[in-house]
Scaffold this motif. Structure first.
Motif, PDB file in Angstrom:
ATOM      1  N   PRO A 155       0.025  11.914   7.755  1.00  0.00           N
ATOM      2  CA  PRO A 155       0.621  10.635   7.364  1.00  0.00           C
ATOM      3  C   PRO A 155       2.087  10.505   7.773  1.00  0.00           C
ATOM      4  O   PRO A 155       2.540   9.414   8.124  1.00  0.00           O
ATOM      5  CB  PRO A 155       0.462  10.630   5.836  1.00  0.00           C
ATOM      6  N   ALA A 156       2.811  11.605   7.765  1.00  0.00           N
ATOM      7  CA  ALA A 156       4.226  11.563   8.169  1.00  0.00           C
ATOM      8  C   ALA A 156       4.377  11.108   9.614  1.00  0.00           C
ATOM      9  O   ALA A 156       5.386  10.481   9.970  1.00  0.00           O
ATOM     10  CB  ALA A 156       4.865  12.935   7.973  1.00  0.00           C
ATOM     11  N   GLU A 157       3.374  11.410  10.461  1.00  0.00           N
ATOM     12  CA  GLU A 157       3.428  10.984  11.858  1.00  0.00           C
ATOM     13  C   GLU A 157       3.288   9.461  11.961  1.00  0.00           C
ATOM     14  O   GLU A 157       3.928   8.822  12.807  1.00  0.00           O
ATOM     15  CB  GLU A 157       2.331  11.682  12.660  1.00  0.00           C
ATOM     16  N   PHE A 158       2.477   8.893  11.099  1.00  0.00           N
ATOM     17  CA  PHE A 158       2.357   7.433  11.041  1.00  0.00           C
ATOM     18  C   PHE A 158       3.689   6.833  10.601  1.00  0.00           C
ATOM     19  O   PHE A 158       4.186   5.868  11.204  1.00  0.00           O
ATOM     20  CB  PHE A 158       1.244   7.037  10.072  1.00  0.00           C
ATOM     21  N   GLY A 159       4.271   7.391   9.552  1.00  0.00           N
ATOM     22  CA  GLY A 159       5.543   6.889   9.048  1.00  0.00           C
ATOM     23  C   GLY A 159       6.647   6.970  10.084  1.00  0.00           C
ATOM     24  O   GLY A 159       7.477   6.066  10.210  1.00  0.00           O
ATOM     25  N   HIS A 160       6.637   8.045  10.868  1.00  0.00           N
ATOM     26  CA  HIS A 160       7.653   8.225  11.908  1.00  0.00           C
ATOM     27  C   HIS A 160       7.520   7.143  12.977  1.00  0.00           C
ATOM     28  O   HIS A 160       8.525   6.568  13.427  1.00  0.00           O
ATOM     29  CB  HIS A 160       7.502   9.608  12.538  1.00  0.00           C
ATOM     30  N   LEU A 161       6.292   6.838  13.385  1.00  0.00           N
ATOM     31  CA  LEU A 161       6.082   5.794  14.386  1.00  0.00           C
ATOM     32  C   LEU A 161       6.489   4.432  13.838  1.00  0.00           C
ATOM     33  O   LEU A 161       7.138   3.642  14.529  1.00  0.00           O
ATOM     34  CB  LEU A 161       4.621   5.763  14.840  1.00  0.00           C
ATOM     35  N   ALA A 162       6.102   4.147  12.598  1.00  0.00           N
ATOM     36  CA  ALA A 162       6.445   2.872  11.994  1.00  0.00           C
ATOM     37  C   ALA A 162       7.959   2.664  11.975  1.00  0.00           C
ATOM     38  O   ALA A 162       8.465   1.585  12.325  1.00  0.00           O
ATOM     39  CB  ALA A 162       5.885   2.790  10.575  1.00  0.00           C
ATOM     40  N   ALA A 163       8.698   3.703  11.594  1.00  0.00           N
ATOM     41  CA  ALA A 163      10.161   3.609  11.558  1.00  0.00           C
ATOM     42  C   ALA A 163      10.738   3.489  12.964  1.00  0.00           C
ATOM     43  O   ALA A 163      11.716   2.768  13.190  1.00  0.00           O
ATOM     44  CB  ALA A 163      10.741   4.827  10.843  1.00  0.00           C
ATOM     45  N   GLY A 180       0.817  -1.209   0.000  1.00  0.00           N
ATOM     46  CA  GLY A 180       0.000   0.000   0.000  1.00  0.00           C
ATOM     47  C   GLY A 180       0.849   1.256   0.000  1.00  0.00           C
ATOM     48  O   GLY A 180       0.390   2.325   0.416  1.00  0.00           O
ATOM     49  N   GLY A 181       2.077   1.145  -0.488  1.00  0.00           N
ATOM     50  CA  GLY A 181       3.017   2.264  -0.412  1.00  0.00           C
ATOM     51  C   GLY A 181       2.852   3.330  -1.471  1.00  0.00           C
ATOM     52  O   GLY A 181       3.626   4.285  -1.506  1.00  0.00           O
ATOM     53  N   ALA A 182       1.850   3.199  -2.329  1.00  0.00           N
ATOM     54  CA  ALA A 182       1.680   4.167  -3.413  1.00  0.00           C
ATOM     55  C   ALA A 182       1.015   5.460  -2.968  1.00  0.00           C
ATOM     56  O   ALA A 182       1.109   6.479  -3.658  1.00  0.00           O
ATOM     57  CB  ALA A 182       0.879   3.542  -4.553  1.00  0.00           C
ATOM     58  N   SER A 183       0.348   5.443  -1.822  1.00  0.00           N
ATOM     59  CA  SER A 183      -0.367   6.658  -1.399  1.00  0.00           C
ATOM     60  C   SER A 183      -0.611   6.644   0.105  1.00  0.00           C
ATOM     61  O   SER A 183      -0.381   5.637   0.780  1.00  0.00           O
ATOM     62  CB  SER A 183      -1.726   6.757  -2.123  1.00  0.00           C
ATOM     63  N   GLY A 184      -1.076   7.756   0.615  1.00  0.00           N
ATOM     64  CA  GLY A 184      -1.504   7.856   2.007  1.00  0.00           C
ATOM     65  C   GLY A 184      -0.465   7.466   3.028  1.00  0.00           C
ATOM     66  O   GLY A 184       0.707   7.853   2.945  1.00  0.00           O
ATOM     67  N   LEU A 185      -0.893   6.668   4.013  1.00  0.00           N
ATOM     68  CA  LEU A 185      -0.003   6.252   5.098  1.00  0.00           C
ATOM     69  C   LEU A 185       1.165   5.421   4.571  1.00  0.00           C
ATOM     70  O   LEU A 185       2.285   5.518   5.072  1.00  0.00           O
ATOM     71  CB  LEU A 185      -0.783   5.434   6.128  1.00  0.00           C
ATOM     72  N   VAL A 242       9.151  -5.248   7.028  1.00  0.00           N
ATOM     73  CA  VAL A 242       7.912  -5.398   6.265  1.00  0.00           C
ATOM     74  C   VAL A 242       6.834  -4.521   6.893  1.00  0.00           C
ATOM     75  O   VAL A 242       6.451  -4.713   8.048  1.00  0.00           O
ATOM     76  CB  VAL A 242       7.437  -6.857   6.220  1.00  0.00           C
ATOM     77  N   MET A 243       6.355  -3.562   6.118  1.00  0.00           N
ATOM     78  CA  MET A 243       5.281  -2.666   6.548  1.00  0.00           C
ATOM     79  C   MET A 243       3.998  -3.060   5.831  1.00  0.00           C
ATOM     80  O   MET A 243       3.871  -2.880   4.614  1.00  0.00           O
ATOM     81  CB  MET A 243       5.632  -1.217   6.210  1.00  0.00           C
ATOM     82  N   ASN A 244       3.049  -3.617   6.558  1.00  0.00           N
ATOM     83  CA  ASN A 244       1.768  -4.014   5.974  1.00  0.00           C
ATOM     84  C   ASN A 244       0.754  -2.888   6.154  1.00  0.00           C
ATOM     85  O   ASN A 244       0.153  -2.741   7.218  1.00  0.00           O
ATOM     86  CB  ASN A 244       1.268  -5.295   6.647  1.00  0.00           C
ATOM     87  N   ILE A 245       0.564  -2.098   5.090  1.00  0.00           N
ATOM     88  CA  ILE A 245      -0.301  -0.923   5.192  1.00  0.00           C
ATOM     89  C   ILE A 245      -1.459  -0.971   4.198  1.00  0.00           C
ATOM     90  O   ILE A 245      -2.451  -0.262   4.343  1.00  0.00           O
ATOM     91  CB  ILE A 245       0.540   0.364   5.004  1.00  0.00           C
ATOM     92  N   ALA A 246      -1.377  -1.839   3.210  1.00  0.00           N
ATOM     93  CA  ALA A 246      -2.448  -1.953   2.219  1.00  0.00           C
ATOM     94  C   ALA A 246      -3.759  -2.351   2.889  1.00  0.00           C
ATOM     95  O   ALA A 246      -3.782  -3.194   3.784  1.00  0.00           O
ATOM     96  CB  ALA A 246      -2.068  -2.987   1.155  1.00  0.00           C
ATOM     97  N   GLY A 247      -4.840  -1.741   2.442  1.00  0.00           N
ATOM     98  CA  GLY A 247      -6.150  -2.078   3.004  1.00  0.00           C
ATOM     99  C   GLY A 247      -7.258  -1.309   2.317  1.00  0.00           C
ATOM    100  O   GLY A 247      -7.005  -0.362   1.566  1.00  0.00           O
ATOM    101  N   ILE A 248      -8.472  -1.726   2.564  1.00  0.00           N
ATOM    102  CA  ILE A 248      -9.650  -1.057   1.997  1.00  0.00           C
ATOM    103  C   ILE A 248     -10.662  -0.819   3.106  1.00  0.00           C
ATOM    104  O   ILE A 248     -10.561  -1.395   4.191  1.00  0.00           O
ATOM    105  CB  ILE A 248     -10.294  -1.889   0.870  1.00  0.00           C
TER     106      ILE A 248
END
Length: 254
Positions: A222-230, A12-17, A81-87
């Motif tokens: 979204p950058a805040e999500f990315g920061h936590l994930a990292a 799900g890395g193409a957009s959003g979170l 592995v970042m599992n972010i894809a979803g609907i």
């Protein structure tokens, strides 16, 4: 785990979170592969961060295996592995006309969000556990994406809440299962974030949603999500945990 130089996968890395997470990992020195059905957007983000974009349907074993093979060929074995894809979907159990909600809608959300995430985990984990251990015996880390809806789902969110609740419930047994190999697993449960979907809502609606968040009184970035994930990747003691990232939001029934 030190992110610098590691190969990372972001579904799900193409957009959003997902895109924000891909950018943050790349900023910290990771070699990022974006796995997404939207190859056009994926390639745009990949070009921006010096990564690669691969078309991938997370619910299809062949598609995921092909993407993992291509990513490994380009960047080497992935340990992150970042599992972010979803609907998402919202349908009441009983529709306005009195008919029951379509079962197909419920099945689709569960298949993508829960089964699709597990599919990526099982296939990637089999590769990660075979790698040589790093410092402290660590071999890899999974970060999955649930939602505040896993805990306070709103009217019509039965399918979405069930799928994200399943991910939250899976976190601890997954971490326990993979602990013997030095592989960690955590889950982030975001609240209301300014993703492309929410950005399409009228400004008044966005402001109303933001007003329901105790602090900060704005939609999450979204950058805040990315920061936590990292940060989860870099903090060895974070394991088996579901972390709410919602500004203390507890969603009302509607």
């Amino acid at each position: 785990m030190k992110i610098q130089g590691q190969a990372a996968l972001v579904t799900g890395g193409a957009s959003g979170l997902g895109a924000a997470t891909a950018r943050e990992l790349a900023r910290r020195g990771a070699k990022v592969a974006i796995l997404d059905l939207n190859t056009a957007l994926g390639e745009k983000v990949a070009a921006e961060i010096g990564g690669i974009a691969l078309k991938c349907d997370i619910t299809d074993t062949y598609s995921v295996t092909a993407a993992l093979d291509a990513a490994e060929k380009a960047h080497g074995p992935a340990r992150i592995v970042m599992n972010i894809a979803g609907i998402g979907t919202a349908k009441r159990v009983v529709q306005k006309d009195g008919s029951p909600a379509p079962l197909e809608d419920f099945e689709r959300v569960i298949r993508v969000n829960l089964i699709g995430t597990y599919n990526v985990i099982r296939l990637a984990a089999a590769r990660i556990v075979a790698l040589d251990p790093l410092e402290d015996g660590e071999r890899g880390v999974f970060v999955n994406t649930a939602s505040a809806a896993a805990f306070d789902g709103q009217v019509g969110q039965e399918a979405y809440s069930a799928s994200k609740g399943g991910l939250a419930a899976m976190t601890l047994p997954l971490a326990r299962d993979l602990a013997q190999f030095g592989v960690r697993a955590c889950t982030i449960a975001p609240g209301l974030f300014l993703t492309p979907l929410l950005a399409e809502l009228p400004q008044a609606v966005q402001e109303s949603l933001a007003a329901s968040i105790p602090f900060p009184k704005r939609l999450g970035k979204p950058a805040e999500f990315g920061h936590l994930a990292a940060s989860i990747v870099e903090n060895l003691s974070l394991n088996g945990e579901v972390i709410r990232l919602d500004g203390a939001l507890r969603m009302a029934a509607r």
